[in-house]
Design a protein around this motif. Structure first.
Motif, PDB file in Angstrom:
ATOM      1  N   ARG A 122       0.846  -1.188   0.000  1.00  0.00           N
ATOM      2  CA  ARG A 122       0.000   0.000   0.000  1.00  0.00           C
ATOM      3  C   ARG A 122       0.882   1.239   0.000  1.00  0.00           C
ATOM      4  O   ARG A 122       1.799   1.363   0.797  1.00  0.00           O
ATOM      5  CB  ARG A 122      -0.888  -0.019   1.233  1.00  0.00           C
ATOM      6  N   VAL A 123       0.566   2.153  -0.912  1.00  0.00           N
ATOM      7  CA  VAL A 123       1.191   3.479  -0.948  1.00  0.00           C
ATOM      8  C   VAL A 123       0.031   4.468  -0.943  1.00  0.00           C
ATOM      9  O   VAL A 123      -0.686   4.596  -1.937  1.00  0.00           O
ATOM     10  CB  VAL A 123       2.072   3.676  -2.200  1.00  0.00           C
ATOM     11  N   GLY A 124      -0.194   5.132   0.192  1.00  0.00           N
ATOM     12  CA  GLY A 124      -1.362   6.003   0.327  1.00  0.00           C
ATOM     13  C   GLY A 124      -2.618   5.175   0.184  1.00  0.00           C
ATOM     14  O   GLY A 124      -2.792   4.160   0.857  1.00  0.00           O
ATOM     15  N   ASP A 125      -3.497   5.563  -0.747  1.00  0.00           N
ATOM     16  CA  ASP A 125      -4.733   4.820  -0.992  1.00  0.00           C
ATOM     17  C   ASP A 125      -4.587   3.758  -2.078  1.00  0.00           C
ATOM     18  O   ASP A 125      -5.544   3.039  -2.372  1.00  0.00           O
ATOM     19  CB  ASP A 125      -5.848   5.797  -1.409  1.00  0.00           C
ATOM     20  N   ILE A 126      -3.421   3.650  -2.692  1.00  0.00           N
ATOM     21  CA  ILE A 126      -3.215   2.699  -3.788  1.00  0.00           C
ATOM     22  C   ILE A 126      -2.656   1.391  -3.236  1.00  0.00           C
ATOM     23  O   ILE A 126      -1.657   1.379  -2.524  1.00  0.00           O
ATOM     24  CB  ILE A 126      -2.262   3.279  -4.851  1.00  0.00           C
ATOM     25  N   ARG A 127      -3.340   0.293  -3.578  1.00  0.00           N
ATOM     26  CA  ARG A 127      -2.882  -1.039  -3.190  1.00  0.00           C
ATOM     27  C   ARG A 127      -2.406  -1.772  -4.436  1.00  0.00           C
ATOM     28  O   ARG A 127      -2.914  -1.540  -5.532  1.00  0.00           O
ATOM     29  CB  ARG A 127      -4.020  -1.834  -2.550  1.00  0.00           C
ATOM     30  N   TYR A 128      -1.447  -2.683  -4.250  1.00  0.00           N
ATOM     31  CA  TYR A 128      -0.980  -3.505  -5.373  1.00  0.00           C
ATOM     32  C   TYR A 128      -0.363  -4.790  -4.847  1.00  0.00           C
ATOM     33  O   TYR A 128       0.078  -4.869  -3.705  1.00  0.00           O
ATOM     34  CB  TYR A 128       0.017  -2.744  -6.249  1.00  0.00           C
ATOM     35  N   PHE A 129      -0.374  -5.818  -5.693  1.00  0.00           N
ATOM     36  CA  PHE A 129       0.285  -7.076  -5.350  1.00  0.00           C
ATOM     37  C   PHE A 129       0.720  -7.769  -6.629  1.00  0.00           C
ATOM     38  O   PHE A 129       0.210  -7.518  -7.713  1.00  0.00           O
ATOM     39  CB  PHE A 129      -0.614  -7.991  -4.505  1.00  0.00           C
TER      40      PHE A 129
END
Length: 165
Positions: A56-63
Motif C-alpha cells: 500500500r502506498v497512500g490509498d493505492i494497493r498492489y500485489f
C-alpha cells in the motif's frame, strides 16, 4: 522438500483463494498490511498455504502474483489494472520495476523490482488516464498508456522483444 519441488507436486491441486485483512501492525512504523492467502490442497496431502502481500502506498494497493499454475488459476480481487510482463513470445518476467504517472506527469506509484515477484501485477488505481513505464531485468524501459474505469479490470501486456544472441 524445496519450494520448487512442492510447486511441481501440487500442479494439479485444488486451489482456494481467500482475502484476509489481519491488519498486522509493524512495531516501529504502525503501517497496516493486507494479504491474500492461497491454500493449495495437494492430492492426499496436507494443505499448503502461501501468503501474497498486498502493498500500500497512500490509498493505492498492489500485489504481484502469477508464479506457477496454482497462482495463475486463482481468482483475485477485481483491481482496475492488471499488468502482465512478458519477454519474447512466451516467457514471463518478474523483478520488473514499474512507475505509474497521470497525464500531468505526477507520479502516483513507483514499485521496486523486489516487490514484483511474479509476472502479474494487480494495481488498485482510481479511474483515470495513466502512463506506465516498466523496466525488466537487463531490459530497456517500455511505456504504455491506459485509461481505467471503475467497472472493469483492464489487462495490459508489457512485452519485451525476444533477445537474439
Amino acid at each position: 522438500m524445496k519450494q520448487s519441488n512442492i510447486r511441481r507436486i501440487v500442479a494439479g491441486a485444488t486451489l482456494c483463494l481467500a482475502v484476509s485483512s489481519p491488519y498486522v501492525f509493524g512495531a516501529e512504523e504502525g503501517l497496516s498490511k493486507d494479504n491474500l492467502e492461497l491454500q493449495i490442497s495437494a492430492d492426499g496431502g496436507t494443505p499448503i498455504r502461501e501468503t501474497i502481500p498486498i502493498h500500500r502506498v497512500g490509498d493505492i494497493r498492489y500485489f504481484s502474483a502469477g508464479v506457477g499454475l496454482e497462482e495463475r488459476s486463482a481468482k483475485y480481487p477485481p483491481f482496475p489494472l492488471k499488468l502482465v510482463f512478458v519477454a519474447g513470445p512466451k516467457a514471463y518476467l518478474s523483478q520488473v520495476s514499474v512507475m505509474i504517472m497521470d497525464r500531468e506527469g505526477k507520479v502516483h506509484l513507483q514499485i521496486p523490482p523486489t516487490q514484483v515477484t511474479g509476472p502479474w501485477l494487480f494495481v488498485d488505481l482510481p479511474p483515470g488516464t495513466y502512463d506506465i513505464s516498466a523496466e525488466g531485468p537487463g531490459k530497456a524501459s517500455i511505456k504504455e498508456h491506459v485509461t481505467l474505469s471503475a467497472k472493469e479490470t483492464k489487462t495490459i501486456y508489457l512485452r519485451w522483444k525476444e533477445e537474439t544472441a
